[in-house]
Design a protein around this motif. Structure first.
Motif, PDB file in Angstrom:
ATOM      1  N   ASN A 102       0.815  -1.222   0.000  1.00  0.00           N
ATOM      2  CA  ASN A 102       0.000   0.000   0.000  1.00  0.00           C
ATOM      3  C   ASN A 102       0.841   1.261   0.000  1.00  0.00           C
ATOM      4  OD1 ASN A 102      -3.096  -0.505   0.285  1.00  0.00           O
ATOM      5  ND2 ASN A 102      -2.102  -2.118   1.487  1.00  0.00           N
ATOM      6  N   MET A 103       2.131   1.112  -0.293  1.00  0.00           N
ATOM      7  CA  MET A 103       3.036   2.247  -0.448  1.00  0.00           C
ATOM      8  C   MET A 103       3.458   2.374  -1.909  1.00  0.00           C
ATOM      9  SD  MET A 103       5.706   1.902   2.735  1.00  0.00           S
ATOM     10  CE  MET A 103       5.342   2.639   4.329  1.00  0.00           C
ATOM     11  N   SER A 104       3.970   3.520  -2.262  1.00  0.00           N
ATOM     12  CA  SER A 104       4.584   3.650  -3.576  1.00  0.00           C
ATOM     13  C   SER A 104       5.861   2.817  -3.594  1.00  0.00           C
ATOM     14  CB  SER A 104       4.915   5.114  -3.863  1.00  0.00           C
ATOM     15  OG  SER A 104       5.940   5.569  -2.981  1.00  0.00           O
ATOM     16  N   LYS A 105       6.325   2.482  -4.763  1.00  0.00           N
ATOM     17  CA  LYS A 105       7.537   1.659  -4.879  1.00  0.00           C
ATOM     18  C   LYS A 105       8.711   2.338  -4.193  1.00  0.00           C
ATOM     19  CE  LYS A 105      10.445  -0.701  -8.271  1.00  0.00           C
ATOM     20  NZ  LYS A 105      10.677  -0.957  -9.716  1.00  0.00           N
ATOM     21  N   ARG A 106       8.836   3.632  -4.369  1.00  0.00           N
ATOM     22  CA  ARG A 106       9.942   4.376  -3.770  1.00  0.00           C
ATOM     23  C   ARG A 106       9.832   4.387  -2.247  1.00  0.00           C
ATOM     24  NH1 ARG A 106      14.881   5.160  -3.011  1.00  0.00           N
ATOM     25  NH2 ARG A 106      15.473   7.239  -2.261  1.00  0.00           N
ATOM     26  N   ALA A 107       8.617   4.618  -1.750  1.00  0.00           N
ATOM     27  CA  ALA A 107       8.422   4.659  -0.290  1.00  0.00           C
ATOM     28  C   ALA A 107       8.708   3.300   0.334  1.00  0.00           C
ATOM     29  CB  ALA A 107       6.998   5.105   0.032  1.00  0.00           C
ATOM     30  N   ALA A 108       8.291   2.229  -0.348  1.00  0.00           N
ATOM     31  CA  ALA A 108       8.536   0.882   0.166  1.00  0.00           C
ATOM     32  C   ALA A 108      10.040   0.591   0.218  1.00  0.00           C
ATOM     33  CB  ALA A 108       7.830  -0.156  -0.697  1.00  0.00           C
ATOM     34  N   GLU A 109      10.768   1.021  -0.820  1.00  0.00           N
ATOM     35  CA  GLU A 109      12.221   0.824  -0.835  1.00  0.00           C
ATOM     36  C   GLU A 109      12.884   1.589   0.306  1.00  0.00           C
ATOM     37  OE1 GLU A 109      13.422   2.077  -4.680  1.00  0.00           O
ATOM     38  OE2 GLU A 109      12.741   0.243  -5.699  1.00  0.00           O
ATOM     39  N   MET A 110      12.423   2.807   0.548  1.00  0.00           N
ATOM     40  CA  MET A 110      12.988   3.612   1.631  1.00  0.00           C
ATOM     41  C   MET A 110      12.724   2.966   2.989  1.00  0.00           C
ATOM     42  SD  MET A 110      12.054   7.496   0.364  1.00  0.00           S
ATOM     43  CE  MET A 110      12.622   8.199   1.926  1.00  0.00           C
ATOM     44  N   LEU A 111      11.531   2.394   3.139  1.00  0.00           N
ATOM     45  CA  LEU A 111      11.198   1.752   4.411  1.00  0.00           C
ATOM     46  C   LEU A 111      12.057   0.506   4.626  1.00  0.00           C
ATOM     47  CD1 LEU A 111       9.569   1.401   6.953  1.00  0.00           C
ATOM     48  CD2 LEU A 111       7.705   0.417   5.605  1.00  0.00           C
ATOM     49  N   ARG A 112      12.249  -0.282   3.566  1.00  0.00           N
ATOM     50  CA  ARG A 112      13.102  -1.473   3.695  1.00  0.00           C
ATOM     51  C   ARG A 112      14.533  -1.073   4.069  1.00  0.00           C
ATOM     52  NH1 ARG A 112       9.823  -3.352  -0.809  1.00  0.00           N
ATOM     53  NH2 ARG A 112       8.747  -5.296  -0.222  1.00  0.00           N
ATOM     54  N   GLU A 113      15.024  -0.008   3.455  1.00  0.00           N
ATOM     55  CA  GLU A 113      16.368   0.474   3.781  1.00  0.00           C
ATOM     56  C   GLU A 113      16.440   0.939   5.225  1.00  0.00           C
ATOM     57  OE1 GLU A 113      17.152   3.520   0.942  1.00  0.00           O
ATOM     58  OE2 GLU A 113      17.363   2.140  -0.760  1.00  0.00           O
ATOM     59  N   GLU A 114      15.373   1.594   5.685  1.00  0.00           N
ATOM     60  CA  GLU A 114      15.328   2.081   7.064  1.00  0.00           C
ATOM     61  C   GLU A 114      15.365   0.910   8.048  1.00  0.00           C
ATOM     62  OE1 GLU A 114      15.065   5.254   9.845  1.00  0.00           O
ATOM     63  OE2 GLU A 114      14.907   5.506   7.671  1.00  0.00           O
ATOM     64  N   ILE A 115      14.649  -0.158   7.724  1.00  0.00           N
ATOM     65  CA  ILE A 115      14.631  -1.335   8.590  1.00  0.00           C
ATOM     66  C   ILE A 115      16.019  -1.962   8.667  1.00  0.00           C
ATOM     67  CG2 ILE A 115      13.716  -3.686   8.858  1.00  0.00           C
ATOM     68  CD1 ILE A 115      11.113  -2.689   7.573  1.00  0.00           C
ATOM     69  N   GLU A 116      16.693  -2.093   7.522  1.00  0.00           N
ATOM     70  CA  GLU A 116      18.037  -2.670   7.503  1.00  0.00           C
ATOM     71  C   GLU A 116      19.026  -1.778   8.253  1.00  0.00           C
ATOM     72  OE1 GLU A 116      19.154  -3.389   3.494  1.00  0.00           O
ATOM     73  OE2 GLU A 116      17.529  -4.823   3.107  1.00  0.00           O
ATOM     74  N   TYR A 117      18.847  -0.487   8.126  1.00  0.00           N
ATOM     75  CA  TYR A 117      19.759   0.464   8.762  1.00  0.00           C
ATOM     76  C   TYR A 117      19.644   0.410  10.290  1.00  0.00           C
ATOM     77  CZ  TYR A 117      21.841   4.934  10.122  1.00  0.00           C
ATOM     78  OH  TYR A 117      22.599   5.908  10.719  1.00  0.00           O
ATOM     79  N   LEU A 118      18.462   0.063  10.796  1.00  0.00           N
ATOM     80  CA  LEU A 118      18.234   0.041  12.243  1.00  0.00           C
ATOM     81  C   LEU A 118      19.164  -0.929  12.966  1.00  0.00           C
ATOM     82  CD1 LEU A 118      14.359   0.145  12.714  1.00  0.00           C
ATOM     83  CD2 LEU A 118      16.006   1.841  13.511  1.00  0.00           C
ATOM     84  N   GLY A 119      19.381  -2.101  12.368  1.00  0.00           N
ATOM     85  CA  GLY A 119      20.165  -3.116  13.055  1.00  0.00           C
ATOM     86  C   GLY A 119      19.412  -3.659  14.253  1.00  0.00           C
ATOM     87  N   PRO A 120      20.101  -4.260  15.229  1.00  0.00           N
ATOM     88  CA  PRO A 120      19.440  -4.815  16.416  1.00  0.00           C
ATOM     89  C   PRO A 120      18.767  -3.712  17.249  1.00  0.00           C
ATOM     90  CG  PRO A 120      21.677  -5.668  16.181  1.00  0.00           C
ATOM     91  CD  PRO A 120      21.551  -4.536  15.220  1.00  0.00           C
ATOM     92  N   VAL A 121      17.547  -3.990  17.686  1.00  0.00           N
ATOM     93  CA  VAL A 121      16.814  -3.028  18.526  1.00  0.00           C
ATOM     94  C   VAL A 121      16.195  -3.774  19.696  1.00  0.00           C
ATOM     95  CG1 VAL A 121      16.310  -1.434  16.647  1.00  0.00           C
ATOM     96  CG2 VAL A 121      14.737  -3.311  17.112  1.00  0.00           C
ATOM     97  N   ARG A 122      15.850  -3.043  20.739  1.00  0.00           N
ATOM     98  CA  ARG A 122      15.216  -3.657  21.904  1.00  0.00           C
ATOM     99  C   ARG A 122      13.771  -4.005  21.589  1.00  0.00           C
ATOM    100  NH1 ARG A 122      16.282   0.424  26.768  1.00  0.00           N
ATOM    101  NH2 ARG A 122      15.328   1.786  25.211  1.00  0.00           N
ATOM    102  N   LEU A 123      13.360  -5.187  22.042  1.00  0.00           N
ATOM    103  CA  LEU A 123      11.993  -5.629  21.815  1.00  0.00           C
ATOM    104  C   LEU A 123      11.000  -4.637  22.416  1.00  0.00           C
ATOM    105  CD1 LEU A 123       9.996  -7.765  20.816  1.00  0.00           C
ATOM    106  CD2 LEU A 123      10.293  -8.951  22.992  1.00  0.00           C
ATOM    107  N   ARG A 124      11.347  -4.075  23.565  1.00  0.00           N
ATOM    108  CA  ARG A 124      10.458  -3.112  24.209  1.00  0.00           C
ATOM    109  C   ARG A 124      10.198  -1.913  23.310  1.00  0.00           C
ATOM    110  NH1 ARG A 124      12.702  -1.011  29.753  1.00  0.00           N
ATOM    111  NH2 ARG A 124      14.205  -0.077  28.328  1.00  0.00           N
TER     112      ARG A 124
END
Length: 332
Positions: free
Chosen positions: A276-298
């Motif tokens: 439900n995102m544009s192709k560009r927005a979806a790519e940016m979100l995937r990159e953001e997720i990869e960039y985050l690395g390990p995060v606290r479950l909380r």
């Protein structure tokens, strides 16, 4: 290796994977979790054929339980004999019979909600809540929607705060129904009701009924109302929203918050968001997720809860649709 019930449970949880095992653990006591964790940690190598045997046994037991719920033990035995033979059917039924406990109000779960309403609507709210706590959520939701507004609130509140009911109370309530329907009594204490049951019922009533009950509960018991509200829509329920609603939620939530929230989300939820995102927005979100690395479950859970709060706010404003029971939720 001798396959005790505990070892079979451990093998099953290993086979289904950590995500599903974690969901099972949510329904167990601390002692049960402790024993299973120890068993899993000390489980030697298990041959594939043993795993397959355990999974097949679980599948057969689950199917048999479903048959029992539909038509009773005799019906389950008849169907199983046709599919697995008389000997295997007898083994499955015997094993289930050893662990099964008779549930109060089984007869009521097979009755029509309208008939039940006619019989219980003039009872005391505590009695109504006790009966409804034993019903299928769809039945209880239909009954709750049909009660007068003041009784809706009282019944919902009492159902949410039910804990344990002594067998003599159950016998007394069931006795009033015995003239019309068959019933049986369970001798030990029965844990029923609680917030989870109330949430299941409220998720199936119409929007106006839910609003009336929640507004009244917020005045009488704000903490209880907030706990119920938080459980009425969880992050994984995003998959039940229509595309337009998801797009509206996406517009309200910043990309960094989505990235954090999707770290532990199921593939189904993630795909619904990306689709439900544009192709560009979806790519940016995937990159953001990869960039985050390990995060606290909380932190992930907090992000998911913030998005859920946004969804409920948009729902209250009528800008999106959360599917519920009732005619006012039919989309045309």
């Amino acid at each position: 290796m001798e396959l005790t019930g505990l070892k079979k449970a451990a093998i099953f949880l290993i086979a289904v994977g950590p995500e599903h095992a974690a969901q099972v653990f949510k329904h167990l006591t601390e002692r049960e979790i402790e024993r299973l964790t120890y068993e899993i940690a000390n489980m030697p190598h298990v041959e594939p054929e043993v795993i397959q045997q355990v999974l097949e046994e679980f599948d057969q037991m689950a199917i048999a339980q479903e048959y029992i719920n539909i038509g009773g033990i005799d019906y389950a035995r008849e169907v199983l004999e046709k599919s697995v033979g008389p000997q295997r059917a007898a083994e499955i039924i015997d094993r289930l019979s050893e662990t099964m406990q008779a549930r109060p109000f089984d007869f009521a779960r097979k009755a029509d909600a309208g008939q039940l309403l006619n019989f219980i609507q003039n009872e005391h709210p505590q009695t109504i809540s006790l009966i409804m706590a034993h019903l299928h959520p769809d039945q209880a939701g239909a009954i709750l929607s049909s009660l007068p507004p003041d009784r809706q609130v009282e019944v919902a509140k009492r159902m949410a705060t039910l804990d344990r009911t002594a067998p003599e109370v159950l016998r007394e309530v069931e006795a009033t129904l015995e003239k019309r329907l068959a019933s049986f009594v369970r001798e030990e204490y029965t844990t029923i009701g609680g917030i989870d049951v109330a949430v299941e019922v409220l998720n199936r009533v119409d929007r106006q009924t839910e609003r009336t009950i929640m507004e009244a509960l917020e005045e009488e018991d704000p903490d209880l109302a907030e706990e119920i509200r938080l459980r009425m829509f969880v992050f994984e329920d995003i998959v039940t929203l229509d595309d337009r609603s998801i797009q509206r939620v996406i517009a309200e939530v910043e990309t960094p918050l989505w990235a954090l929230a999707l770290k532990t989300a199921s593939e189904q939820v993630a795909q619904r968001i990306f689709q439900n995102m544009s192709k560009r927005a979806a790519e940016m979100l995937r990159e953001e997720i990869e960039y985050l690395g390990p995060v606290r479950l909380r932190d992930v859970e907090d992000a998911q809860q913030r998005i859920v709060a946004t969804i409920r706010r948009l729902d209250e404003a009528g800008e999106i649709i959360i599917a519920r029971g009732g005619e006012d939720d039919i989309v045309v």
